[in-house]
Scaffold this motif. Structure first.
Motif, PDB file in Angstrom:
ATOM      1  N   ASP A 116       0.846  -1.194   0.000  1.00 58.74           N
ATOM      2  CA  ASP A 116       0.000   0.000   0.000  1.00 58.74           C
ATOM      3  C   ASP A 116       0.882   1.246   0.000  1.00 58.74           C
ATOM      4  O   ASP A 116       1.411   1.661   1.028  1.00 58.74           O
ATOM      5  N   THR A 117       1.038   1.851  -1.169  1.00 54.32           N
ATOM      6  CA  THR A 117       1.957   2.982  -1.334  1.00 54.32           C
ATOM      7  C   THR A 117       1.580   4.162  -0.458  1.00 54.32           C
ATOM      8  O   THR A 117       2.445   4.777   0.187  1.00 54.32           O
ATOM      9  N   THR A 118       0.306   4.502  -0.422  1.00 54.61           N
ATOM     10  CA  THR A 118      -0.074   5.702   0.336  1.00 54.61           C
ATOM     11  C   THR A 118      -0.026   5.455   1.846  1.00 54.61           C
ATOM     12  O   THR A 118       0.221   6.389   2.614  1.00 54.61           O
ATOM     13  N   ALA A 119      -0.254   4.217   2.287  1.00 53.25           N
ATOM     14  CA  ALA A 119      -0.063   3.927   3.707  1.00 53.25           C
ATOM     15  C   ALA A 119       1.410   4.086   4.081  1.00 53.25           C
ATOM     16  O   ALA A 119       1.743   4.635   5.143  1.00 53.25           O
ATOM     17  N   GLU A 120       2.315   3.616   3.201  1.00 53.99           N
ATOM     18  CA  GLU A 120       3.743   3.816   3.432  1.00 53.99           C
ATOM     19  C   GLU A 120       4.089   5.297   3.435  1.00 53.99           C
ATOM     20  O   GLU A 120       4.915   5.757   4.232  1.00 53.99           O
ATOM     21  N   LEU A 121       3.469   6.051   2.536  1.00 48.49           N
ATOM     22  CA  LEU A 121       3.726   7.486   2.482  1.00 48.49           C
ATOM     23  C   LEU A 121       3.270   8.172   3.763  1.00 48.49           C
ATOM     24  O   LEU A 121       3.997   9.004   4.332  1.00 48.49           O
ATOM     25  N   ALA A 122       2.073   7.839   4.247  1.00 47.11           N
ATOM     26  CA  ALA A 122       1.576   8.449   5.482  1.00 47.11           C
ATOM     27  C   ALA A 122       2.497   8.136   6.657  1.00 47.11           C
ATOM     28  O   ALA A 122       2.797   9.012   7.490  1.00 47.11           O
TER      29      ALA A 122
END
Length: 448
Positions: free
Chosen positions: A161-167
């Protein structure tokens, strides 16, 4: 060679009465996908977990080399770095002194799989990197489809999950100024940037809010920086997520002044800038020649050169006024059909000439013009074919896949793929372009 999970998926899809035939991401029933306005492939692109993890090690090693080059080659002197990259003294002054502490890892590569391994086409190594608004949405939408969810469960499929990693990365970066509380994030474009690029950043704002972050969105003119304290429309901000580049502010008096104050507030530890201005230098394509060209990479160890050669194609620079470039130009003339020309500061497919799509005269003109502004020439990478089965017609058509894979402080951070029918060019305006998620599977999976 086609990926074995792709073959398995296509066989199941082609089976009469297969429930996978009902998977449809373009029906408009998924509000997140419909709002983005793209076209989607009704299956993901598949990779074995171990292959991705092996590539991850080489990717991170190469990124660390890339970001170390200003210090290795130019003693961290911004003026010398910008001169070598063909950038203006004004940009060097705006960036200021390079910091001794490296910024957190963040960016996206564009890559092809050539049938044997993944090959990096270019690095997008600063926070203007986009695509996060759709990579997770496509993967999530597939998992909402009963037939795909069943197939994924049966074969151990998963996605990062790219955006979970980003957050998570944003929270970690902001912890230096937040003392444990969640940060207030400002997603900031350059002057006038929202009119051109707001369609990409509004979905990212919604996604970050969905991960629990208070996220504001606007342009740099919405910021005030007073005694090092940064506010967005009066609200104190902990982290500024910079989605403007140096070109947008360097010749804009108000934008430049605000950027300088923002840079200084970051260096004083009063706000976190994601990512610092110097990362724009890392995104310049000329660095790929410093990694690839034997005449330029004497600073690399034998092990580092081997790492680079596993993932980066043959790459050379074209620079005006350099006698050494004459032999490079001659080689490029002879190898036209095997090479692609890219302007150093081009983006989103701009400034590219494919040698195999032009004649000798057009190629000669492109080489000459590119040398005037700075460019790299790179060995063409031919992507392996992605067979796409259409259950409505029973036909299987070959497509080409250009991968956008992210790296973050935690390592490989997922990604997605842009696909076009084989042989058609990858452009923003490609009429038949489709987007797909990336799913991983256990490499122990056997063919059957």
């Amino acid at each position: 060679m086609t990926d074995r999970m792709t073959r398995r998926y296509n066989r199941e899809l082609a089976r009469p009465g297969s429930p996978l035939a009902a998977v449809d991401l373009n029906s408009g029933t998924d509000p997140a996908l419909a709002a983005l306005g793209y076209r989607y492939l009704d299956r993901p692109v598949f990779f074995g977990e171990q292959e991705i993890r092996r590539f991850e090690a080489d990717l991170l090693g190469t990124v660390d080399l890339l970001t170390s080059l200003p210090e290795r080659l130019f003693d961290g002197d911004t003026a010398r770095v910008c001169e070598a990259l063909g950038l203006s003294p004004a940009k060097a002054a705006l960036v200021g002194d390079l910091q001794k502490t490296k910024p957190p890892r963040f960016g996206r590569i564009d890559a092809y799989h050539d049938g044997e391994s993944l090959r990096i086409l270019e690095f997008n190594a600063s926070s203007q990197t986009g695509g996060q608004e759709w990579v997770g949405a496509v993967a999530d939408a597939l998992l909402q489809q009963d037939a795909f969810r069943e197939f994924a469960g049966a074969h151990g499929l998963h996605h990062v999950d790219t955006t979970a990693e980003l957050a998570r990365s944003l929270r970690a970066a902001a912890s230096a100024v937040t003392s444990g509380r969640d940060p207030v994030v400002a997603l900031v474009e350059g002057p006038g940037g929202m009119a051109s690029y707001g369609h990409a950043w509004r979905p990212l704002q919604r996604i970050l809010r969905g991960h629990g972050l208070e996220c504001r969105l606007g342009e740099i003119g919405d910021l005030t920086v007073d005694r090092g304290r940064v506010r967005f429309d009066g609200t104190p901000v902990d982290l500024v997520y910079r989605v403007f580049d140096l070109d947008q502010v360097v010749d804009h008096p108000e934008g430049r002044a605000l950027t300088e104050r923002l840079r200084d507030a970051h260096r004083d530890g009063r706000v976190v800038l994601w990512s610092p201005l110097e990362t724009d230098l890392h995104a310049n394509k000329r660095w790929m020649a410093y990694l690839s060209d034997p005449s330029l990479r004497g600073h690399l160890s034998a092990e580092e050169r081997a790492t680079v050669d596993r993932v980066l194609p043959w790459t050379r620079m074209l620079t005006a006024g350099r006698g050494a470039d004459r032999s490079t130009v001659e080689e490029c003339r002879e190898r036209r059909a095997d090479l692609i020309l890219k302007l150093n500061e081009g983006f989103a497919g701009s400034g590219i000439t494919c040698g195999w799509l032009v004649d000798d005269r057009q190629w000669e003109r492109a080489l000459r013009q590119a040398a005037e502004v700075g460019a790299v020439v790179q060995q063409r990478v031919v992507p392996r074919r992605e067979p796409v089965h259409d259950p409505a017609t029973g036909r299987t058509e070959d497509w080409d896949s250009c991968l956008g894979l992210y790296w973050m402080p935690g390592g490989f951070a997922g990604g997605g793929s842009r696909l076009v029918p084989s042989g058609e060019p990858f452009t923003l305006e490609a009429a038949r372009k489709k987007l797909a998620g990336v799913f991983l599977y256990p490499d122990a999976t056997e063919e059957n």
